[in-house]
Each structure stands twice: as structure tokens, then as C-alpha cells.
Design a protein around this motif. Structure first.
Motif, PDB file in Angstrom:
ATOM      1  N   ALA A  17       8.699   3.502 -10.434  1.00 34.85           N
ATOM      2  CA  ALA A  17       8.715   3.486  -8.970  1.00 34.85           C
ATOM      3  C   ALA A  17       9.916   4.243  -8.425  1.00 34.85           C
ATOM      4  N   LEU A  18      11.069   4.068  -9.041  1.00 33.15           N
ATOM      5  CA  LEU A  18      12.264   4.777  -8.585  1.00 33.15           C
ATOM      6  C   LEU A  18      12.079   6.283  -8.694  1.00 33.15           C
ATOM      7  N   VAL A  19      11.517   6.734  -9.812  1.00 30.32           N
ATOM      8  CA  VAL A  19      11.285   8.168  -9.985  1.00 30.32           C
ATOM      9  C   VAL A  19      10.334   8.682  -8.902  1.00 30.32           C
TER      10      VAL A  19
ATOM     11  N   HIS B 277       8.600   5.896   9.145  1.00 29.86           N
ATOM     12  CA  HIS B 277       9.699   6.850   9.157  1.00 29.86           C
ATOM     13  C   HIS B 277      10.258   6.984  10.559  1.00 29.86           C
ATOM     14  N   SER B 278      10.576   5.894  11.158  1.00 26.11           N
ATOM     15  CA  SER B 278      11.071   5.931  12.530  1.00 26.11           C
ATOM     16  C   SER B 278      12.302   6.813  12.638  1.00 26.11           C
ATOM     17  N   GLY B 279      12.186   7.828  13.529  1.00 26.29           N
ATOM     18  CA  GLY B 279      13.336   8.700  13.748  1.00 26.29           C
ATOM     19  C   GLY B 279      13.555   9.737  12.683  1.00 26.29           C
ATOM     20  N   HIS B 280      12.623   9.888  11.728  1.00 25.18           N
ATOM     21  CA  HIS B 280      12.817  10.832  10.634  1.00 25.18           C
ATOM     22  C   HIS B 280      12.291  12.206  11.026  1.00 25.18           C
ATOM     23  N   VAL B 281      13.049  13.224  10.790  1.00 22.57           N
ATOM     24  CA  VAL B 281      12.658  14.579  11.167  1.00 22.57           C
ATOM     25  C   VAL B 281      12.267  15.345   9.918  1.00 22.57           C
ATOM     26  N   VAL B 282      11.060  15.921   9.938  1.00 21.67           N
ATOM     27  CA  VAL B 282      10.581  16.704   8.801  1.00 21.67           C
ATOM     28  C   VAL B 282      10.039  18.019   9.332  1.00 21.67           C
ATOM     29  N   GLY B 283      10.587  19.087   8.870  1.00 26.53           N
ATOM     30  CA  GLY B 283      10.071  20.401   9.268  1.00 26.53           C
ATOM     31  C   GLY B 283      10.070  20.616  10.763  1.00 26.53           C
ATOM     32  N   GLY B 284      11.034  20.061  11.475  1.00 24.22           N
ATOM     33  CA  GLY B 284      11.104  20.247  12.911  1.00 24.22           C
ATOM     34  C   GLY B 284      10.235  19.303  13.699  1.00 24.22           C
ATOM     35  N   THR B 285       9.519  18.424  13.034  1.00 19.73           N
ATOM     36  CA  THR B 285       8.643  17.483  13.722  1.00 19.73           C
ATOM     37  C   THR B 285       9.258  16.102  13.706  1.00 19.73           C
TER      38      THR B 285
ATOM     39  N   ARG C  94      11.177  11.572  -1.847  1.00 19.46           N
ATOM     40  CA  ARG C  94      12.274  11.419  -0.890  1.00 19.46           C
ATOM     41  C   ARG C  94      12.012  10.267   0.080  1.00 19.46           C
ATOM     42  N   GLU C  95      11.584   9.179  -0.483  1.00 21.76           N
ATOM     43  CA  GLU C  95      11.311   7.977   0.301  1.00 21.76           C
ATOM     44  C   GLU C  95      12.476   7.005   0.174  1.00 21.76           C
ATOM     45  N   ARG C  96      12.645   6.197   1.220  1.00 26.27           N
ATOM     46  CA  ARG C  96      13.650   5.144   1.158  1.00 26.27           C
ATOM     47  C   ARG C  96      13.241   4.104   0.129  1.00 26.27           C
TER      48      ARG C  96
ATOM     49  N   GLN D 121       0.831  -1.205   0.000  1.00 24.12           N
ATOM     50  CA  GLN D 121       0.000   0.000   0.000  1.00 24.12           C
ATOM     51  C   GLN D 121       0.867   1.258   0.000  1.00 24.12           C
ATOM     52  N   HIS D 122       1.986   1.192   0.688  1.00 26.72           N
ATOM     53  CA  HIS D 122       2.920   2.321   0.674  1.00 26.72           C
ATOM     54  C   HIS D 122       3.403   2.585  -0.756  1.00 26.72           C
ATOM     55  N   ILE D 123       3.767   1.519  -1.458  1.00 30.94           N
ATOM     56  CA  ILE D 123       4.194   1.665  -2.860  1.00 30.94           C
ATOM     57  C   ILE D 123       3.068   2.259  -3.695  1.00 30.94           C
ATOM     58  N   GLU D 124       1.868   1.775  -3.478  1.00 26.72           N
ATOM     59  CA  GLU D 124       0.726   2.259  -4.256  1.00 26.72           C
ATOM     60  C   GLU D 124       0.467   3.743  -3.994  1.00 26.72           C
ATOM     61  N   TYR D 125       0.560   4.167  -2.740  1.00 24.78           N
ATOM     62  CA  TYR D 125       0.326   5.574  -2.422  1.00 24.78           C
ATOM     63  C   TYR D 125       1.367   6.460  -3.096  1.00 24.78           C
ATOM     64  N   VAL D 126       2.631   6.047  -3.037  1.00 23.82           N
ATOM     65  CA  VAL D 126       3.692   6.884  -3.599  1.00 23.82           C
ATOM     66  C   VAL D 126       3.605   6.941  -5.119  1.00 23.82           C
ATOM     67  N   ILE D 127       3.358   5.779  -5.751  1.00 28.11           N
ATOM     68  CA  ILE D 127       3.345   5.724  -7.214  1.00 28.11           C
ATOM     69  C   ILE D 127       1.960   6.049  -7.762  1.00 28.11           C
TER      70      ILE D 127
END
Length: 752
Positions: free
Chosen positions: A664-666, A724-732, A672-674, A497-503
Motif C-alpha cells: 500500500a505504501l508503494v 483532494h481539497s485544495g490540491h492543484v494538479v496541472g493548473g486545475t 502521490r497520494e496522502r 474504496q480509495h485504498i482499493e482503487y490505488v492498490i
């Protein structure tokens, strides 16, 4: 506080729709379609069994074969429990042709035979008879003889008895339907001379005799299947001087130009030497008249059958013809799907990065700082409402007002929100009326011009609201779609589902924005100008995809709809296949409803017409037609893997997967996903994608049958995000389910 929903003053009255359960008809129709599909593929595979035109079969033990059969003639009669064989009379040749009829070579051979006044026997393959019944009718009309050569050209000696009977019966039925006659002559594929009959072949010959067939082998083999040259074929065909012979040739199975040329020279040459050309049956009857003393019955060639029998025999022919038509249609659809996939891929690879480049050069304009009203429709959202409201209320945008509309919840949702005691949060209670009703109530009570709509199970990052409203610096923008992220990415289902949402969602939104026809602002995170919503008549309950419906209305009104990838919302995707099925079923069906509702836009002028002539076709092609036709790739891959060529099919499938991997890579780079979840992409083709096919198919059937779905609320698990364990985005910090110090309990995103 309890209020009654008030529609905006500019909204026309709307007729209340009746909602009823979708009938089981869609399931029945879906099952029937799958059954028919599999049946047609099996028929086609059976009828198209690949075979070698001829080959040398090694002779096995001959302990049970009578000596008179081994040393006898090429026509073997085991009917009535006897064991006799017959040769052609002296200076008599029975030309026999195997593996036809063929639409190219059989007519040419018939022309040569007619030119020289020669008769022949055609041992036909049943599947070819079903495809070319006119040729079989011509064979009998011109006085030639027919014989059974099985239905799919297997090595009959290695088949079980029941399958041999089936091969003979199906071929006989095809002959009766095509030519109105039946035959009692039979030739096994890959048979040769009488002295090569071994124990396995003898058992098959005896069974054929019990079924009433005389088995024909040959005296001389032209070996035309090897195309050794016209002179060599003529030498191979010629019997010893003065002797009769059954000559083996082929009118199908490859290029038969040498066969036609050799035949055109052989017949007049042998006629000049005093030979006659007859059918096998005629030659056997002549031999019996000379040698048999017990008055054996003559071989009845091409016995007519009644019209009723002929009509009843048509099922085999019809099955093969329908299967052929089905495969031909699949081939066309395969090309169509390939072109659609290529077009979509090229558009994505060209336009999506172009949009990203434009955004990097500069954003929307002066910062938008005006206050925002966030509408949260909530019905039994106990599992996620606290985390959702906290994330919204604590956003870093100035002037956030959160309006939670409790739509008749029975689990204490409203009480939980009120217990938070947040100053910028209001709770409005109303009787249950559906999500559009709750949204309209919130819009009516909102204090500000910019309206953000959020599902009651979605968690925002601290800067999401601020980033979401920045596009409104452009006065032409009427709505903004945010970036929905899957929080619970555990296991294959979460990754898929993550792949589907991104692509499938976020990359597509970039494409649609560039083309100016984005069809959906997701219900999980979207923003609108208040006056735009009033102009569109508010949120409609005409469809089950109110977010798609309102977005189309906004586009038709001439406003731009854009995508802001930096405004991110975390949602809990369905954790089970059942929940996923229900969610996607509603999405697909609701999208089709919205497309049908706005279909007349194609006839409009101005922005509405542009959307109708560009946006709707794009959505129809890439959102409906391509997913619906997608199974063609899998069907052809399976069919090719087992029946066409495993290597070629595997290479084609890998190329298709490579194209998807590039897309998918694009998409993952732009978001900016792993890249680690992309390891699940190949497996997704074998499981997840098939489920989506079935969802869309059933949605289409439901729509065509006129059924209406009811809204079925999905179960909330309250799982924290793990993507996104431990990922910081916009100060959050998004760490093990914590957003801004609050435990995140996300839910199922609601939108198409």
C-alpha cells in the motif's frame, strides 16, 4: 436529433443475447457453502480439542461418596442403582491404555502384546477412532478390549449431563462403526484412583451407571505421560507383591517410546513371577464369580452389533473424516494463497517502480496534438452529466469534440446537455439499447481518429484529455488506461474504496502494462485508436464488462495497452453497501464472462497466444483465484485464534498485514497520494474485504450455474469530491467539489 445505431462496416453481425435475471440459486448456494464451512470448522475444532495427556486432579469434597467406593477397587458399578466396586483377582494385571488409537504408537504396543501373548483394554478417544478405524478393528481382532474415553477428551466431571452423554454416545458410535462392537466400560479423562473419587466425580459415575457403563479408574499409574524413563515406568506399574492391579498407561498423546520399551520388559518379568495379563472385563467377571452371591451379570466385553447398527453409526466417523480432509485442504490452500500473495507482492514491488522510473526518464515522444472525439454514453445521468460534460469540453487539449449519446434517458439528461450551449458538444438521442450500443453509436458519429470513452458521471481534470492521448505518440499503442480517483472519500467505506482503487486497480495496471497484458481499460477514462476499435469489431454486448472485453480484443490484435497515471478522472464511488455490492457483482461476473469469451487465445499464435498464455493466467491467478482463496487466510486465522494458539496466529496475521501495508505504501507513493487513508487498512481486513469475497463467490456461482445478470443502473448521489481539497494538479484546482470553476457531481465508475 435521433439516430439509429450503426455498426462499423468492418464489424461482423452479432447475435442478440437474451438477458434474464440471475436466480436466487446463487444466494442459496452461497448460504449453503457458508453453513457447511462453519459446520466443518466446528466439527474439526471439537475433534481436535487440545488436552493434557494426563495430570493430577485435586480431590474435592467426598461427602456423598460411599465409603466402600473410596476404599474399594478400581472398577465401579452403579448400574441398576447399585454401588459396587471390584478389584482384579490376585496376581492378575489388567493393562489399560488411554488416549488412542495413535497411528504410530498403538501398532507398536499391539505388537508387544501379541509377542508376549498378553491381553489389554484400550480406552479410546472417539475422534481418534473416527480417524483410525483400522487400528480399532485390529484391537478387537486380536482379542483386546475397548472402553470409552469420551470423544474429545474433556474433563467430564465439569461438563453438564447432556454433554457427557453426547461424549459417550459419539464415542460408542465411532467404536461400533470401526469395529462392529460396543462396550460398557468407561474411563473419565484425568481420573486416578478410587480413593480420589469426590462428589463431582461420583455424580458423573452415577450418571454413567444409569447409562449402562461401568467406570474404571486405576490401581497403579505408570506416569508414562511424563516420560520419566523406562525403569521409573516399570516401578510405577508394579503392584504390591501378589496383588492384582489395573495399570494405567498411554498409547497416544506424545512420544511413547519409553512406554513401548517398559512394556516389553514388564510383561515377561511379571509373567515370570506368576502373573496373568487380562482385560478389565475378564478380571471383573472373575472377581464376581468369586465374591457375588446374587448372580450378577457378567461384564460383556466387545459385544457385536448388527451391520445395520454399524452402518447407522457411521455418521460420526464420516463427519470427522470430512472435517479432517477439509482442514487438510485449507492448509494446502493456505500455502497456495501465501505463495500467490508473495509472488504478486514481489512482482508489484519490482515491476511497478521500474515502470515509474522509466516514465520519469522520458515520456512517449513528440506531443500528440491531433483532435480527439470524446464519447459519453448517458442513461439517466441527470445528477452528474452537466459537471462531466463541462469538464470534458473545457479541457486544455486542442480540438476536443464531445459526443453525448443519450441512450433513451427518461430524466431529461439530453436536455440538460443541450441547455449548456457548448459549441464542441453534440447530443445524439437513440432508443435504449445498453451501454455498448451507445458507445458504438458514438464511435460511428465521431469525427476523429482518437476516441476517448468516458462515463456520464465522471469528471476530468483540465489536463486529463491531453495527458491521456500522449501515449499515442508511440505507434504500437492501441489503447490507454487513465487514472481513476475516488471523489467521495468520506467515512470508512469511501476510504476503503480509495485504498482499493490505488492498490487494487492503479498499481495492478502498472504491473500488467510492464508484462504487456493489461486486461482492462476502465470505462471511466480510456482512449483508443479508432481503427483499433473497428478491427476489434466495436464494443460488444456479449459480457457485462464491455471495457474488459474490448481491451482483451485489442491485446489479441497485437496492440499495446498502457497506463497513464497523470490522466486523472474523478468518480463518485458507491456510498452504500447495497450499491457497492451491485457494482462489484457486475464487475466480477463481467470479467469472468470476458475471460471465458477469450479463452481460446491460449491456443493461438502471435500476440493473441501471448495474451492467452500470459495475460489470462495472470488474471485468473491474481484476479480470480487469489481473491477467491483469500478467505482461507481469514478462516485459518479465526480457527487458529480460538483453537490453535492465539499468539502464533496473531503474529502470522500481523506479518500478512505488514506485507499488505508495504504494498500500500508503494502504491500511494507512486500515485502521490496522502498516506492518511491507510489508517483504515487494518479495519478493511475485517469488513470490506469479506464483502468482496462474497461478491466474487456469488459471481462464480452465478457463472457456474449458467445464469445471466441484467444491467442494474446504480443510484447517483451527485456528491462532490472531498479527497483532494485544495490540491492543484496541472493548473486545475480541485477544491470542495469545484473543477475549473464548475461544481463537480461525480458518479459511479464503470469498469473492472
Amino acid at each position: 436529433m435521433t439516430v439509429t445505431m450503426r455498426r462499423p462496416a468492418s464489424s461482423p453481425p452479432r447475435r442478440r443475447r437474451r438477458v434474464r435475471l440471475a436466480p436466487r440459486t446463487s444466494w442459496v448456494v452461497s448460504g449453503a457453502l457458508v453453513t457447511v464451512l462453519v459446520s466443518l470448522l466446528l466439527v474439526e475444532a471439537y475433534a481436535n480439542s487440545e488436552f493434557t495427556p494426563d495430570h493430577v486432579r485435586e480431590t474435592g469434597d467426598q461427602g456423598t461418596v460411599p465409603a466402600e467406593i473410596i476404599s474399594g477397587g478400581p472398577v465401579i458399578d452403579t448400574t441398576g442403582g447399585q454401588a459396587r466396586s471390584y478389584r482384579m483377582p490376585p496376581r492378575t494385571i489388567a493393562l489399560t491404555f488411554d488416549d488412542g488409537p495413535d497411528p504410530v504408537w498403538t501398532p507398536r504396543i499391539l505388537d508387544v502384546l501379541r509377542q508376549h501373548g498378553a491381553k489389554a483394554t484400550f480406552f479410546v478417544v472417539g475422534s481418534q477412532v473416527a480417524r483410525h478405524p483400522d487400528l480399532v478393528a485390529r484391537i478387537t481382532a486380536e482379542g483386546h478390549e475397548l472402553g470409552v474415553h469420551t470423544f474429545s477428551h474433556p474433563d467430564a466431571t465439569v461438563l453438564p449431563g447432556w454433554q457427557r452423554r453426547l461424549e459417550y454416545t459419539q464415542t460408542q458410535m465411532a467404536i461400533m462403526n470401526a469395529a462392529g462392537v460396543r462396550t460398557n466400560l468407561l474411563r473419565f479423562p484425568y481420573s486416578s484412583r478410587a480413593d480420589a473419587v469426590d462428589d463431582e466425580t461420583w455424580a458423573a459415575i452415577r450418571q454413567a451407571g444409569r447409562l449402562g457403563y461401568l467406570t474404571a479408574v486405576n490401581d497403579t499409574d505408570s506416569q508414562d505421560w511424563a516420560r520419566p524413563g523406562v525403569d521409573a515406568i516399570m516401578r510405577n506399574m508394579t503392584p504390591p507383591d501378589g496383588q492384582g492391579a489395573v495399570v494405567l498407561m498411554h498409547d497416544a498423546g506424545g512420544d511413547r517410546a519409553q512406554t513401548v520399551a517398559a512394556l516389553d520388559r514388564f510383561i515377561p518379568a511379571m509373567l515370570g513371577r506368576g502373573y496373568d495379563f487380562v482385560t478389565v472385563g475378564h478380571g471383573v467377571n472373575a472377581t464376581r464369580d468369586e465374591t457375588d452371591e446374587d448372580g450378577a451379570a457378567a461384564v460383556p466385553a466387545n459385544r457385536p452389533v448388527s451391520e445395520a447398527t454399524r452402518w447407522r453409526s457411521g455418521s460420526v466417523v464420516t463427519a470427522v473424516q470430512v472435517a479432517d480432509l477439509f482442514i487438510a485442504t485449507l492448509r494446502v490452500l493456505f500455502v497456495v494463497v501465501g505463495l500467490l500473495m508473495l509472488a504478486r507482492t514481489l512482482l508489484l514491488l519490482v515491476l511497478a517502480p521500474r515502470l515509474a522510473w522509466r516514465r520519469r526518464r522520458g515520456y512517449w515522444g513528440p506531443p500528440v496534438t491531433e483532435p480527439v472525439s470524446i464519447i459519453v454514453p448517458a442513461y439517466n445521468e441527470q445528477a452528474g452529466i452537466v459537471a462531466s460534460v463541462r469538464s470534458l469540453a473545457h479541457g486544455d487539449h486542442r480540438g476536443i469534440e464531445v459526443v453525448v449519446v443519450d441512450d433513451g434517458s427518461t430524466d431529461g439528461t439530453a436536455d440538460l446537455v443541450e441547455a449548456l450551449g457548448l459549441r464542441n458538444v453534440r447530443v445524439i438521442r437513440k432508443p435504449n439499447g445498453g451501454k455498448p450500443s451507445a458507445l458504438n453509436t458514438g464511435i460511428a458519429h465521431a469525427s476523429h481518429e482518437i476516441i476517448v470513452m468516458v462515463d456520464g458521471d465522471t469528471v476530468f481534470e483540465r489536463d486529463s484529455v491531453r495527458r491521456l492521448v500522449q501515449p499515442f505518440a508511440d505507434p504500437s499503442v492501441g489503447a490507454v488506461a487513465g487514472n481513476v480517483k475516488v471523489a467521495n472519500r468520506r467515512g470508512p467505506l469511501g476510504w476503503w474504496q480509495h485504498i482499493e482503487y490505488v492498490i487494487g486497480f492503479n498499481l495492478d495496471r502498472r504491473l500488467y502494462e510492464t508484462l504487456g497484458c493489461m486486461p482492462t481499460v476502465p470505462g471511466a477514462i480510456g482512449a483508443f485508436r479508432r481503427r483499433v476499435l473497428f478491427t476489434a469489431g466495436g464494443m460488444s454486448d456479449d459480457t457485462l464488462a464491455e471495457d474488459t472485453d474490448i481491451t482483451m480484443a485489442v491485446l489479441r490484435a497485437g496492440w499495446r495497452v498502457v497506463y497513464e497515471k497523470r490522466a486523472r478522472a474523478w468518480t463518485e464511488a458507491p456510498a452504500s453497501l447495497t450499491q457497492l455490492w451491485r457494482q462489484r457483482y457486475r464487475w466480477s461476473y463481467g470479467t469472468m464472462q470476458a475471460m471465458w469469451k477469450h479463452r481460446r487465445a491460449a491456443l493461438d499464435n502471435g500476440p493473441s497466444g501471448r495474451f492467452g498464455r500470459l495475460g489470462l493466467p495472470m488474471l485468473a491467478l491474481f484476479g480470480v483465484a487469489l481473491p477467491l482463496l483469500g478467505p482461507v487466510l481469514d478462516v485459518m486465522a479465526l480457527y487458529g485464534l480460538f483453537f490453535l494458539g492465539a499468539t502464533e496466529t496473531a503474529v502470522a496475521w500481523l506479518l500478512m498485514l505488514a506485507v499488505q501495508a508495504v504494498t500500500a505504501l508503494v502504491a500511494f507513493r507512486l500515485d502521490r497520494e496522502r498516506l492518511l487513508p491507510l489508517l483504515a487498512l487494518p479495519l478493511q481486513q475485517f469488513a470490506y474485504r469479506q464483502l468482496m469475497y462474497l461478491v466474487l463467490l456469488r459471481s462464480m456461482i452465478t457463472a457456474l450455474t449458467g445464469a445471466r445478470l441484467r444491467w442494474r443502473k446504480l443510484k447517483r448521489a451527485g456528491d462532490p469530491p472531498t479527497g483532494h481539497s485544495g490540491h492543484v494538479v496541472g493548473g486545475t484546482v480541485v477544491n470542495a467539489g469545484v473543477v475549473g470553476g464548475t461544481v463537480v457531481n461525480a458518479g459511479v465508475v464503470d469498469g473492472a
